[in-house]
Design a protein around this motif. Structure first.
Motif, PDB file in Angstrom:
ATOM      1  N   ARG A   1     -37.487  11.331   4.997  1.00  0.00           N
ATOM      2  CA  ARG A   1     -38.832  11.104   4.434  1.00  0.00           C
ATOM      3  C   ARG A   1     -39.302  12.315   3.629  1.00  0.00           C
ATOM      4  O   ARG A   1     -39.807  12.173   2.506  1.00  0.00           O
ATOM      5  CB  ARG A   1     -39.813  10.817   5.572  1.00  0.00           C
ATOM      6  N   GLU A   2     -39.136  13.502   4.176  1.00  0.00           N
ATOM      7  CA  GLU A   2     -39.634  14.705   3.499  1.00  0.00           C
ATOM      8  C   GLU A   2     -38.853  15.009   2.225  1.00  0.00           C
ATOM      9  O   GLU A   2     -39.435  15.507   1.243  1.00  0.00           O
ATOM     10  CB  GLU A   2     -39.564  15.889   4.459  1.00  0.00           C
TER      11      GLU A   2
ATOM     12  N   ARG B   1     -37.283  12.297   9.759  1.00  0.00           N
ATOM     13  CA  ARG B   1     -38.234  13.189   9.097  1.00  0.00           C
ATOM     14  C   ARG B   1     -37.628  13.809   7.841  1.00  0.00           C
ATOM     15  O   ARG B   1     -38.288  13.899   6.789  1.00  0.00           O
ATOM     16  CB  ARG B   1     -38.673  14.277  10.081  1.00  0.00           C
TER      17      ARG B   1
ATOM     18  N   ASP C   1     -38.176   6.622   2.914  1.00  0.00           N
ATOM     19  CA  ASP C   1     -39.485   6.669   3.576  1.00  0.00           C
ATOM     20  C   ASP C   1     -39.359   6.957   5.066  1.00  0.00           C
ATOM     21  O   ASP C   1     -40.357   6.936   5.794  1.00  0.00           O
ATOM     22  CB  ASP C   1     -40.255   5.364   3.346  1.00  0.00           C
ATOM     23  N   GLY C   2     -38.149   7.231   5.521  1.00  0.00           N
ATOM     24  CA  GLY C   2     -37.931   7.590   6.920  1.00  0.00           C
ATOM     25  C   GLY C   2     -37.685   6.431   7.856  1.00  0.00           C
ATOM     26  O   GLY C   2     -37.463   6.653   9.055  1.00  0.00           O
ATOM     27  N   THR C   3     -37.696   5.198   7.352  1.00  0.00           N
ATOM     28  CA  THR C   3     -37.413   4.055   8.211  1.00  0.00           C
ATOM     29  C   THR C   3     -35.900   3.926   8.424  1.00  0.00           C
ATOM     30  O   THR C   3     -35.103   4.254   7.548  1.00  0.00           O
ATOM     31  CB  THR C   3     -37.961   2.747   7.623  1.00  0.00           C
TER      32      THR C   3
END
Length: 282
Positions: free
Chosen positions: A76-77, A73, A105-107
């Motif tokens: 991504r954030e 998270r 992108d959090g992947t």
């Protein structure tokens, strides 16, 4: 591919309350991103005191673990590449010392399970047995990013030049080592090892330590650092909590490798370094 970018090392103090560690790590990731970092790095065992008997109780499984979810998270954030230091990872009945690497992108781009377990009896009476609660990984970790190919290993792994050279042969230009050296190994070998590996492999090396807590049962050395391909310490942290933010210049990697072509001059007609299994690279 950007030729220059900022890396930030979050040297945080680790306590016994996991929720406090996660909150502090998340805050520091945000501050690092605010300073313009494209790559953010946390220290070894950032959510858990570095004590072997604690590891099973703090262990989490991918992807549902609360620390792992926080890392994904946060990446991504904040829109950053994030090397999530390391944490105890549970996989079936086994626990590993694992670094999770996330894209903006959090992947999850990859994970490195510490390959060399720290089972030592050091001067002064410090005894550590990681193998009492941890299993060993078996993969060389190099992940592809828009910044550059990124190698990741954990602490004791840095003492094994074969592993590090394999990362560089697989393309790594920057090697990240979350690490919790102690007050015996730190003063003796911290700078020396990171500078040697940078000189040998002509890449940037990033050492990410927890902040020093003199009251802890295992006292980390601190002094997170970034070393350039010529072996210069670009910058280092002190003992306490700190965000170390440094510019990486990939052109310097190519310049050093061009002027002093160690990698090209290897005598592969005489000796070779190879993986014993094709499944040992990720």
């Amino acid at each position: 591919m950007d030729r220059k970018f900022k890396v930030a090392v979050c040297q945080l103090k680790v306590v016994e309350e996991k929720v406090r560690n996660l909150s502090r790590a998340r805050e520091m990731i945000g501050r690092a991103a605010g300073e313009g970092a494209a790559l953010v790095v946390l220290p070894e065992m950032f959510n858990c005191p570095y004590v072997a008997r604690f590891f099973p109780g703090y262990a989490e499984s991918y992807p549902e673990g609360e620390s792992i979810q926080m890392l994904a998270r946060a990446a991504r954030e904040e829109g950053v590449y994030l090397v999530g230091g390391s944490l105890p990872e549970k996989d079936g009945e086994q626990v590993y010392n694992t670094s999770f690497i996330f894209a903006p992108d959090g992947t999850m781009l990859g994970r490195h399970r510490k390959m060399h377990l720290f089972d030592v009896d050091l001067p002064g009476g410090l005894r550590v047995r990681e193998s009492s609660t941890l299993g060993a990984g078996n993969r060389v970790t190099v992940v592809s990013t828009s910044l550059c190919p990124l190698g990741v290993a954990i602490c004791y792994d840095v003492r094994f030049p074969e592993l590090i050279r394999l990362m560089v042969l697989k393309g790594a230009r920057v090697v990240v080592i979350p690490a919790a050296f102690n007050m015996t190994t730190g003063p003796a070998h911290w700078d020396l090892l990171f500078r040697m590996r940078a000189i040998d492999n002509q890449a940037y090396f990033i050492g990410a330590s927890p902040a020093r807590d003199p009251m802890a049962s295992y006292v980390a050395y601190g002094h997170s650092l970034v070393v350039d391909p010529w072996g210069n310490v670009v910058d280092r942290a002190g003992e306490g909590e700190e965000i170390l933010c440094v510019e990486i210049d990939l052109d310097l990697v190519e310049q050093v490798r061009g002027e002093l072509p160690l990698l090209r001059h290897r005598r592969t007609d005489v000796y070779a370094l190879e993986l014993l299994s094709p499944d040992s690279i990720c």
